[in-house]
Design an enzyme around this catalytic site. Sequence first.
Site, PDB file in Angstrom:
ATOM      1  N   ARG A  91       0.735  -1.220  -0.063  1.00 45.70           N
ATOM      2  CA  ARG A  91      -0.059  -0.065   0.092  1.00 45.70           C
ATOM      3  C   ARG A  91       0.773   1.198   0.108  1.00 45.70           C
ATOM      4  NH1 ARG A  91       0.558  -1.897   4.903  1.00 45.70           N
ATOM      5  NH2 ARG A  91       0.714  -0.351   7.092  1.00 45.70           N
ATOM      6  N   ASN A 106      -1.210   6.677  13.659  1.00 48.74           N
ATOM      7  CA  ASN A 106      -1.484   6.746  15.199  1.00 48.74           C
ATOM      8  C   ASN A 106      -2.301   8.065  15.706  1.00 48.74           C
ATOM      9  OD1 ASN A 106       0.716   8.595  16.507  1.00 48.74           O
ATOM     10  ND2 ASN A 106       1.670   7.536  14.996  1.00 48.74           N
ATOM     11  N   CYS A 113      -4.468  -0.897  11.409  1.00 50.86           N
ATOM     12  CA  CYS A 113      -4.582  -1.478  10.158  1.00 50.86           C
ATOM     13  C   CYS A 113      -3.825  -2.712  10.103  1.00 50.86           C
ATOM     14  CB  CYS A 113      -3.839  -0.950   9.059  1.00 50.86           C
ATOM     15  SG  CYS A 113      -4.748   0.650   8.593  1.00 50.86           S
ATOM     16  N   CYS A 150     -23.997  -0.543  11.599  1.00 47.70           N
ATOM     17  CA  CYS A 150     -24.276   0.148  10.268  1.00 47.70           C
ATOM     18  C   CYS A 150     -24.261  -1.188   9.337  1.00 47.70           C
ATOM     19  CB  CYS A 150     -23.216   0.944   9.919  1.00 47.70           C
ATOM     20  SG  CYS A 150     -21.231   0.399   9.729  1.00 47.70           S
TER      21      CYS A 150
END
Length: 381
Positions: A76, A134, A190, A339
């Site tokens: 990523r 963080n 993550c 949700c």
Amino acid sequence: MSPGGGLNEHERSLYSRQIRLPGVGESGQLRLKAAKVLIVGAGGLGSPAALYLAAAGVGTIGVADPDKVELTNLHRQILHGFDTLGLPKTVSAAEALSELNPGLILPLHPDGLTAGNAMDLVPRYDLVLDGADNFATRFLASDAAVLAGRPLVHGSVLRSEGQVISLVPGAGCYRCLYPVMPDASQVPTCSEAGVLGAVCGIVGSWMASEAVSLLLGARKASRVLQIDAERGLCRPLALQRDDRCPCCGNTPSIRSISPETYRPVCASPPSSMPDHPLEISVKEAAAALAAPTPPVLIDVREPDEHAICRIPGARLIPMGQVPARLAEIPRDAVVLVHCHHGGRSLRVTQFLRAKGFASVSNVKGGIDAWSREIDAAVPRY
Ligand SMILES: [Zn+2]
């Protein structure tokens, strides 16, 4: 810049597709060239954001990151590659960014943004782009930006959902949304929850786009973008300054950067909320809802989603309305938030905890997991 102070022919050609945009023009391109942006965190979000800002012709990009490039970053963090494994991320980032814009000025800050250097670094830049991983650094970046009067673009991502917050000086800050730094042990990262590289690309690209708008003076109000890659949605929400905000409110308590304020909060005993974990499964939620004293269940999806399916007894308060409707949420009862898949409700859970609601838990997997594991009569979408 050419001797006359305008763009030279090479720059006119390089940025021609951007200069023809109504909001840019040659004056806007010159503005970008003169702009100085501080990238906090050259990771999953800072990577795409910095690449697009460099390619857009931003003249100075400072990179603050204390880490070295690791193998687990590469899926990523596209500023880095196999050839820079083990190098400081600042050095690796500088190599990639200078490829896109050889004239780019690249101050490197290998200590990262710290309480010790924030008020030295931030005032040197026109905008702060915060892609930190963080909470301590996020709060530090926001507070320093408020104190220095600089705009800030914040981004964060978890699983397939992301959030971009664009902050115009005087029009709200990160603490207007999250007044208190959450306990790090209560927030999945993550590395624990997982993240898709392309979602970082989406969120980081939004951050770059917001940064360019702010640098061009096109943005007068702060806003939040809620991005749901799985559903293909991006919702803009207005962000208002909170008069009671501890940093940018009428009587702020944060008037300088004090190191104690930004120590990562992870030392508190995990037993502080033994009965109210941050997240519970749909099976645990179903059992709690069937108990004699059931918790209050809040559905933070949008009305169009609620029209498709709902869990009986749930109260609908769409995520964007939660800050204005806090009075409807009981402080003396156990509260569950759900949700569609559990991402938005996790953010609401964190928000409510920051607002002092201690007995709030997120329903992991949302109504989709409810449909699969509890009640197949609830339609999936
Ligand atoms: Zn504020």
